[in-house]
Design an enzyme around this catalytic site. Structure first.
Site, PDB file in Angstrom:
ATOM      1  N   ARG A 160       0.815  -1.218   0.000  1.00 17.67           N
ATOM      2  CA  ARG A 160       0.000   0.000   0.000  1.00 17.67           C
ATOM      3  C   ARG A 160       0.851   1.273   0.000  1.00 17.67           C
ATOM      4  O   ARG A 160       1.942   1.305   0.599  1.00 17.67           O
ATOM      5  CB  ARG A 160      -0.943  -0.003   1.203  1.00 17.67           C
ATOM      6  CG  ARG A 160      -0.234   0.288   2.506  1.00 17.67           C
ATOM      7  CD  ARG A 160      -1.169   0.116   3.693  1.00 17.67           C
ATOM      8  NE  ARG A 160      -0.631   0.749   4.889  1.00 17.67           N
ATOM      9  CZ  ARG A 160      -1.009   0.447   6.124  1.00 17.67           C
ATOM     10  NH1 ARG A 160      -1.934  -0.475   6.338  1.00 17.67           N
ATOM     11  NH2 ARG A 160      -0.481   1.089   7.156  1.00 17.67           N
ATOM     12  N   GLN A 177       8.721  -8.889   4.251  1.00 20.77           N
ATOM     13  CA  GLN A 177       8.357  -8.864   2.844  1.00 20.77           C
ATOM     14  C   GLN A 177       9.584  -8.494   2.009  1.00 20.77           C
ATOM     15  O   GLN A 177      10.534  -7.887   2.514  1.00 20.77           O
ATOM     16  CB  GLN A 177       7.256  -7.824   2.599  1.00 20.77           C
ATOM     17  CG  GLN A 177       5.972  -8.113   3.351  1.00 20.77           C
ATOM     18  CD  GLN A 177       5.151  -9.224   2.728  1.00 20.77           C
ATOM     19  OE1 GLN A 177       5.661 -10.326   2.564  1.00 20.77           O
ATOM     20  NE2 GLN A 177       3.908  -8.949   2.389  1.00 20.77           N
ATOM     21  N   GLU A 219       9.503 -11.469 -10.321  1.00 18.03           N
ATOM     22  CA  GLU A 219       8.077 -11.683 -10.584  1.00 18.03           C
ATOM     23  C   GLU A 219       7.747 -11.426 -12.053  1.00 18.03           C
ATOM     24  O   GLU A 219       6.825 -12.026 -12.601  1.00 18.03           O
ATOM     25  CB  GLU A 219       7.208 -10.776  -9.701  1.00 18.03           C
ATOM     26  CG  GLU A 219       6.934 -11.312  -8.301  1.00 18.03           C
ATOM     27  CD  GLU A 219       7.955 -10.888  -7.266  1.00 18.03           C
ATOM     28  OE1 GLU A 219       8.951 -10.236  -7.655  1.00 18.03           O
ATOM     29  OE2 GLU A 219       7.780 -11.208  -6.065  1.00 18.03           O
ATOM     30  N   GLU A 268      -7.795  -2.669   6.192  1.00 16.88           N
ATOM     31  CA  GLU A 268      -6.870  -3.656   5.636  1.00 16.88           C
ATOM     32  C   GLU A 268      -7.510  -4.963   5.210  1.00 16.88           C
ATOM     33  O   GLU A 268      -8.672  -5.223   5.481  1.00 16.88           O
ATOM     34  CB  GLU A 268      -5.731  -3.919   6.635  1.00 16.88           C
ATOM     35  CG  GLU A 268      -4.513  -3.042   6.367  1.00 16.88           C
ATOM     36  CD  GLU A 268      -3.861  -3.329   5.007  1.00 16.88           C
ATOM     37  OE1 GLU A 268      -4.198  -4.339   4.365  1.00 16.88           O
ATOM     38  OE2 GLU A 268      -3.006  -2.534   4.592  1.00 16.88           O
TER      39      GLU A 268
END
Ligand SMILES: Cc1cc2nc3c(=O)[nH]c(=O)nc-3n(C[C@H](O)[C@H](O)[C@H](O)COP(=O)(O)O)c2cc1C
Ligand SMILES: [Mn+2]
Length: 475
Positions: A160, A177, A219, A268
């Site tokens: 975010r 992360q 990715e 969230e």
């Protein structure tokens, strides 16, 4: 065939009746958010906002891109009513064969290039999504691209992003992360970390950005495999990164080392405004490029159902399923029920030995995606893990409240889990639980209760006879 851009995907949704074009003027200040939230909770087609208060026509919002399984199926080129299990099988097939992107010299995302004083993210109708959010969030359905400090690894993840002012954003970049791992390295050397944010990409890019693939894996290669065709990417103007050429909006900049500004809270994915306000990383914008008539994609995270319950959790369940199978667990199904807002995973398995439930849970929690899921329910292979009625029946009847549960303390996961206290949220330390809903193998067969169901307690011939005569009985 893969979608070339977001617009082709939305055209397809128009064809299938899965988007509603809203021509009435809508306020970016909560109204668009409220509409999206209701769309999510009642599982309607996605809202496409044509006119936003205070903004010229042409500055559009596309809400709730993948908050229904129908839209996820359409995004993946599958039948709109595809079963949960078939999503997992499709994921498995598609991510096996990565395809490197193709670098092109130009693309629609370069139609407008804003630098210097022209930079203003509020040129786009960035919504205030929930009452009480820390600010207007421009990054809720996008990718953040960053490069590892000492390798060629480029990460694309969805994290975010809140607007501080016209050229400053703030984000939640936690150390568990990939973006947080990368930032740690830059901050240790007090170096800025270049970042490119691509908003409004063709759908596969956003899907893969919500799924943890192993650290060190790009990715963008997985996206190519997932689409079945390599992605076209273009170089950024001011940073050494590439972005999808058809992106609607691209924000280039750098994360300033060791600087923090108050960010959050935000409604969230776990269903609550749970993370609080806190000092979080700061991003300075160096350039913005965008398509003509740009479309800002927005997801409204919150109570079920939202885009994370559908898209992200299918991606997670598929990855966890592959890892459990690769480890040799005789599992027969996996599901992260949308109703759990990503806090429960159900795994169905054969039971060759007594401790298999804890074995499964240990593996789930050691994976990139599974470590976010505090509760693992293990059921036997006669239970369909996508059928909550069966799962609740197994949990209530087969899981011993003490012997059937195992809790683990001091586990790392997201500060967004609602039941954590402030200390646990701050220091990434909490507790997990596994519910073993399988019969113990050390019970003598005569002591295992027989399932008193139509299928479980009558001879097969009698079942067939009853079914055959059902109408004749008068039902
Ligand atoms: C709409 C949306 C917003 C998200 N925001 C965040 C966030 O702010 N911080 C975070 O750590 N993960 C966030 N996630 C989850 C990550 O996208 C997900 O864990 C992904 O695997 C991260 O990429 P990585 O594995 O490359 O780190 C979000 C997911 C969605 C669907
Ligand atoms: Mn990653």
């Amino acid at each position: 065939m893969a979608f070339y851009d977001l617009r082709q995907f939305i055209d397809k949704l128009k064809e299938t009746g899965d988007v509603v074009y809203i021509d009435q003027e809508i306020d970016w200040n909560l109204e668009a958010g409220a509409i999206m939230r209701r769309c999510n909770e009642t599982q309607t087609p996605a809202p496409f906002f044509e006119k936003i208060t205070g903004y010229p026509r042409g500055y559009r919002l596309f809400g709730s891109p993948l908050s229904t399984f129908r839209r996820l199926a359409i995004a993946m080129g599958m039948e709109p009513d595809a079963h949960y299990q078939s999503f997992l099988e499709e994921f498995e097939k598609r991510i096996k064969n990565p395809k490197k992107p193709i670098l092109v010299s130009d693309g629609p995302c370069k139609e407008n290039i804003l630098c210097g004083n022209d930079i203003d993210v509020l040129k786009f109708p960035v919504p205030l999504i929930h009452e009480g959010d820390g600010g207007r969030y421009i990054g809720t359905w996008h990718i953040s691209a960053t490069r590892d400090l000492d390798s060629e690894w480029v990460n694309w993840g969805m994290y975010r992003l809140m607007v501080h002012d016209k050229n400053t954003l703030g984000g939640l970049m936690v150390p568990t992360q990939h973006i947080g791992m990368m930032l740690n390295k830059y901050e240790a050397k007090n170096k800025p970390m270049e970042i490119a944010i691509a908003i409004g990409t063709e759908p596969a890019t956003a899907i893969i950005a919500t799924c943890g693939v192993p650290a060190g894996t790009n990715e963008m290669d997985i996206v190519g495999g997932f689409r079945g065709e390599p992605l076209e990417v273009v170089k950024c103007e001011t940073v050494d990164l590439v972005v999808p050429a058809t992106s609607e909006i691209v924000i280039e900049g750098e994360v300033l080392p060791n600087q923090r500004m108050e960010e959050g809270p935000f409604g969230e994915y776990t269903g609550y405004q749970a993370g609080g306000k806190g000092p979080r990383p700061v991003l300075k914008i160096k350039a913005i490029t965008h398509r003509n008539d740009p479309i800002l994609t927005v997801s409204n995270m919150g109570a079920p159902v939202d885009d994370s319950d559908v898209c992200m959790n299918v991606a997670w369940a598929s990855d966890i399923r592959i890892q459990l199978l690769n480890a040799g667990f005789p599992i027969t199904g996996v599901c992260i029920p949308v109703e759990s807002s990503g806090t429960i995973i159900v795994v169905a398995t054969q039971k060759p030995y007594n401790s298999i439930a804890n074995g499964i849970a240990s593996l789930v929690w050691s994976t990139k995606n599974g470590k976010h899921i505090p509760r693992v329910i293990v059921v036997e292979d006669d239970i369909d893990p996508t059928d909550l009625k069966q799962v609740i029946f197994a949990l209530g009847t087969k899981c011993h409240p003490i012997r059937g549960t195992t809790t683990v303390e001091n586990m790392p996961y997201s500060p967004l889990i609602p039941f954590l206290n402030i200390k646990e949220k701050t220091y990434f330390s909490s507790a997990n639980v596994v519910y073993d809903c399988t019969w113990p193998l050390d019970w003598e067969p005569k002591n295992v209760p027989r399932l008193a169901s139509f299928k479980g307690i009558y001879p097969k011939e009698l079942q067939d006879k009853v079914l055959l005569n059902w109408k004749n009985y008068g039902f």
